[in-house]
Write a protein that holds these residues in place. Structure first.
Motif, PDB file in Angstrom:
ATOM      1  N   ALA A   1      16.243 -23.750  21.411  1.00  0.00           N
ATOM      2  CA  ALA A   1      16.428 -22.807  20.311  1.00  0.00           C
ATOM      3  C   ALA A   1      17.391 -21.687  20.684  1.00  0.00           C
ATOM      4  O   ALA A   1      18.211 -21.253  19.860  1.00  0.00           O
ATOM      5  N   SER A   2      17.300 -21.203  21.916  1.00  0.00           N
ATOM      6  CA  SER A   2      18.194 -20.116  22.327  1.00  0.00           C
ATOM      7  C   SER A   2      19.640 -20.586  22.428  1.00  0.00           C
ATOM      8  O   SER A   2      20.574 -19.842  22.100  1.00  0.00           O
ATOM      9  N   LYS A   3      19.852 -21.821  22.857  1.00  0.00           N
ATOM     10  CA  LYS A   3      21.213 -22.356  22.903  1.00  0.00           C
ATOM     11  C   LYS A   3      21.744 -22.632  21.496  1.00  0.00           C
ATOM     12  O   LYS A   3      22.935 -22.445  21.226  1.00  0.00           O
ATOM     13  N   ALA A   4      20.875 -23.059  20.587  1.00  0.00           N
ATOM     14  CA  ALA A   4      21.296 -23.226  19.186  1.00  0.00           C
ATOM     15  C   ALA A   4      21.692 -21.875  18.596  1.00  0.00           C
ATOM     16  O   ALA A   4      22.679 -21.766  17.863  1.00  0.00           O
ATOM     17  N   ALA A   5      20.921 -20.830  18.918  1.00  0.00           N
ATOM     18  CA  ALA A   5      21.262 -19.484  18.451  1.00  0.00           C
ATOM     19  C   ALA A   5      22.589 -19.032  19.041  1.00  0.00           C
ATOM     20  O   ALA A   5      23.418 -18.412  18.343  1.00  0.00           O
ATOM     21  N   LEU A   6      22.806 -19.309  20.318  1.00  0.00           N
ATOM     22  CA  LEU A   6      24.080 -18.980  20.960  1.00  0.00           C
ATOM     23  C   LEU A   6      25.240 -19.622  20.213  1.00  0.00           C
ATOM     24  O   LEU A   6      26.249 -18.972  19.903  1.00  0.00           O
ATOM     25  N   ASN A   7      25.099 -20.906  19.914  1.00  0.00           N
ATOM     26  CA  ASN A   7      26.174 -21.618  19.233  1.00  0.00           C
ATOM     27  C   ASN A   7      26.489 -20.994  17.882  1.00  0.00           C
ATOM     28  O   ASN A   7      27.654 -20.861  17.499  1.00  0.00           O
ATOM     29  N   MET A   8      25.455 -20.573  17.144  1.00  0.00           N
ATOM     30  CA  MET A   8      25.667 -19.928  15.850  1.00  0.00           C
ATOM     31  C   MET A   8      26.338 -18.568  16.010  1.00  0.00           C
ATOM     32  O   MET A   8      27.238 -18.205  15.235  1.00  0.00           O
ATOM     33  N   LEU A   9      25.911 -17.789  16.994  1.00  0.00           N
ATOM     34  CA  LEU A   9      26.512 -16.482  17.218  1.00  0.00           C
ATOM     35  C   LEU A   9      28.003 -16.604  17.538  1.00  0.00           C
ATOM     36  O   LEU A   9      28.833 -15.850  17.015  1.00  0.00           O
ATOM     37  N   LEU A  10      28.349 -17.551  18.392  1.00  0.00           N
ATOM     38  CA  LEU A  10      29.753 -17.733  18.750  1.00  0.00           C
ATOM     39  C   LEU A  10      30.570 -18.253  17.567  1.00  0.00           C
ATOM     40  O   LEU A  10      31.714 -17.837  17.358  1.00  0.00           O
ATOM     41  N   LYS A  11      29.979 -19.157  16.805  1.00  0.00           N
ATOM     42  CA  LYS A  11      30.666 -19.649  15.614  1.00  0.00           C
ATOM     43  C   LYS A  11      30.940 -18.506  14.643  1.00  0.00           C
ATOM     44  O   LYS A  11      32.039 -18.370  14.100  1.00  0.00           O
ATOM     45  N   THR A  12      29.945 -17.662  14.422  1.00  0.00           N
ATOM     46  CA  THR A  12      30.099 -16.540  13.504  1.00  0.00           C
ATOM     47  C   THR A  12      31.165 -15.569  14.000  1.00  0.00           C
ATOM     48  O   THR A  12      32.011 -15.097  13.226  1.00  0.00           O
ATOM     49  N   ALA A  13      31.156 -15.292  15.307  1.00  0.00           N
ATOM     50  CA  ALA A  13      32.166 -14.402  15.875  1.00  0.00           C
ATOM     51  C   ALA A  13      33.564 -14.988  15.749  1.00  0.00           C
ATOM     52  O   ALA A  13      34.541 -14.256  15.539  1.00  0.00           O
ATOM     53  N   SER A  14      33.667 -16.300  15.863  1.00  0.00           N
ATOM     54  CA  SER A  14      34.984 -16.939  15.772  1.00  0.00           C
ATOM     55  C   SER A  14      35.600 -16.775  14.384  1.00  0.00           C
ATOM     56  O   SER A  14      36.823 -16.669  14.242  1.00  0.00           O
ATOM     57  N   VAL A  15      34.751 -16.748  13.361  1.00  0.00           N
ATOM     58  CA  VAL A  15      35.245 -16.554  11.991  1.00  0.00           C
ATOM     59  C   VAL A  15      35.827 -15.151  11.846  1.00  0.00           C
ATOM     60  O   VAL A  15      36.909 -14.959  11.271  1.00  0.00           O
ATOM     61  N   GLU A  16      35.117 -14.164  12.367  1.00  0.00           N
ATOM     62  CA  GLU A  16      35.588 -12.777  12.271  1.00  0.00           C
ATOM     63  C   GLU A  16      36.845 -12.547  13.101  1.00  0.00           C
ATOM     64  O   GLU A  16      37.825 -11.955  12.622  1.00  0.00           O
ATOM     65  N   THR A  17      36.830 -12.986  14.368  1.00  0.00           N
ATOM     66  CA  THR A  17      37.952 -12.696  15.254  1.00  0.00           C
ATOM     67  C   THR A  17      39.217 -13.462  14.878  1.00  0.00           C
ATOM     68  O   THR A  17      40.313 -13.075  15.294  1.00  0.00           O
ATOM     69  N   ALA A  18      39.088 -14.511  14.081  1.00  0.00           N
ATOM     70  CA  ALA A  18      40.277 -15.233  13.615  1.00  0.00           C
ATOM     71  C   ALA A  18      41.172 -14.329  12.778  1.00  0.00           C
ATOM     72  O   ALA A  18      42.376 -14.579  12.652  1.00  0.00           O
ATOM     73  N   ARG A  19      40.595 -13.267  12.233  1.00  0.00           N
ATOM     74  CA  ARG A  19      41.376 -12.337  11.413  1.00  0.00           C
ATOM     75  C   ARG A  19      42.027 -11.241  12.254  1.00  0.00           C
ATOM     76  O   ARG A  19      43.020 -10.650  11.834  1.00  0.00           O
ATOM     77  N   THR A  20      41.466 -10.947  13.419  1.00  0.00           N
ATOM     78  CA  THR A  20      41.973  -9.838  14.232  1.00  0.00           C
ATOM     79  C   THR A  20      42.684 -10.298  15.501  1.00  0.00           C
ATOM     80  O   THR A  20      43.586  -9.625  15.990  1.00  0.00           O
ATOM     81  N   HIS A  21      42.238 -11.423  16.062  1.00  0.00           N
ATOM     82  CA  HIS A  21      42.811 -11.980  17.293  1.00  0.00           C
ATOM     83  C   HIS A  21      43.187 -13.434  16.994  1.00  0.00           C
ATOM     84  O   HIS A  21      42.441 -14.355  17.311  1.00  0.00           O
ATOM     85  N   LYS A  22      44.325 -13.606  16.392  1.00  0.00           N
ATOM     86  CA  LYS A  22      44.674 -14.918  15.834  1.00  0.00           C
ATOM     87  C   LYS A  22      44.894 -16.001  16.876  1.00  0.00           C
ATOM     88  O   LYS A  22      44.882 -17.189  16.540  1.00  0.00           O
ATOM     89  N   GLN A  23      45.093 -15.636  18.116  1.00  0.00           N
ATOM     90  CA  GLN A  23      45.279 -16.633  19.186  1.00  0.00           C
ATOM     91  C   GLN A  23      44.065 -16.739  20.107  1.00  0.00           C
ATOM     92  O   GLN A  23      44.116 -17.417  21.132  1.00  0.00           O
ATOM     93  N   LEU A  24      42.957 -16.078  19.731  1.00  0.00           N
ATOM     94  CA  LEU A  24      41.742 -16.137  20.544  1.00  0.00           C
ATOM     95  C   LEU A  24      40.913 -17.366  20.185  1.00  0.00           C
ATOM     96  O   LEU A  24      40.668 -17.624  19.007  1.00  0.00           O
ATOM     97  N   ILE A  25      40.489 -18.098  21.198  1.00  0.00           N
ATOM     98  CA  ILE A  25      39.655 -19.286  21.006  1.00  0.00           C
ATOM     99  C   ILE A  25      38.289 -19.017  21.623  1.00  0.00           C
ATOM    100  O   ILE A  25      38.180 -18.811  22.834  1.00  0.00           O
ATOM    101  N   ILE A  26      37.275 -18.996  20.793  1.00  0.00           N
ATOM    102  CA  ILE A  26      35.900 -18.820  21.261  1.00  0.00           C
ATOM    103  C   ILE A  26      35.230 -20.190  21.247  1.00  0.00           C
ATOM    104  O   ILE A  26      35.258 -20.889  20.230  1.00  0.00           O
ATOM    105  N   ALA A  27      34.651 -20.584  22.360  1.00  0.00           N
ATOM    106  CA  ALA A  27      34.050 -21.918  22.421  1.00  0.00           C
ATOM    107  C   ALA A  27      32.822 -21.927  23.310  1.00  0.00           C
ATOM    108  O   ALA A  27      32.691 -21.124  24.239  1.00  0.00           O
TER     109      ALA A  27
END
Length: 232
Positions: free
Chosen positions: A147-173
């Protein structure tokens, strides 16, 4: 420069060694003191929350960051082992697993984001786990870790959506490194099929091979150590 969080662990040390072998400049962040044999820059911390990382900005002053890798994670401790049954689930274990596996990584991303380049390619990678895939869960058990790793994956996915607007070359994975011969997997190694336990040096090279090939389109994904995409 590449920043490695959890640099004192088995896989963290292997990542640092592999990066140094490539000629990279490495800043390792760890609760452990700097080993005498490493050429990495070292920041020893009491913990990983923002107020405990006050020396990080000074260490990175004037440096161009090309990547961040976090090897932080917990599966078991002196107090608990993975739960096999529902009646073993308890609040303390859930809280501990979520804190290390999900809360700390997103706080680290929050802390380091202002230090990352806005216009140049950069990756921010957290080691995750295939068992954190909800779709791929056919065996059950390991409630808090899954469950904690599933939560991690969601948090990173959500952050990737936001940072795509501010850091266009940043890859969160999030990257699943495979079962690696470290203290994290040690209690479970005897049950593994032959050929399914990897030396830290092997896992480190595989992780770096994935980071080498990361594209902006992959930001927010959960990836296997071979670079293939894993389902959430």
């Amino acid at each position: 420069m590449i920043v490695v969080f959890g640099g004192g662990g088995g896989l963290g040390q292997a990542l640092i060694a592999a990066l140094l072998k490539r000629g990279e400049t490495v800043l390792a962040v760890s609760r452990q003191p700097k080993p005498a044999v490493t050429q990495a820059k070292w920041l020893q911390v009491d913990g990983y929350e923002s107020d405990q990382l006050h020396g990080l900005k000074d260490q990175l002053e004037g440096q161009q960051i090309s990547g961040v890798i976090s090897a932080l994670g917990i599966l078991h401790s002196n107090e608990f082992m993975p739960e096999k049954r529902l009646d073993e689930v308890n609040k303390d274990q859930l809280n501990g697993s979520f804190y290390v596996n999900a809360v700390l990584p997103i706080l680290l991303l929050q802390t380091t984001l202002p230090l990352l380049p806005v216009k140049q390619r950069c990756f921010w990678v957290q080691l995750s786990a295939k068992v954190g895939s909800i779709t791929d869960n056919y065996l059950g058990g390991w409630y808090s870790y899954r469950a904690s790793k599933a939560a991690l994956n969601m948090l990173l996915k959500t952050a990737s959506v936001e940072t795509a607007r501010t850091h266009k070359q940043l890859i969160i994975a999030a990257i699943h490194p495979g079962t690696t011969d470290t203290s994290l997997s040690q209690p479970f190694q005897q049950r593994l099929p032959k050929g399914k336990l990897f030396a830290p040096e092997v896992s480190a090279e595989r992780i770096l091979a994935v980071t080498d090939q990361l594209t902006v389109e992959q930001s927010g994904q959960l990836l296997h150590w071979d670079g293939s995409r894993l389902p959430y």
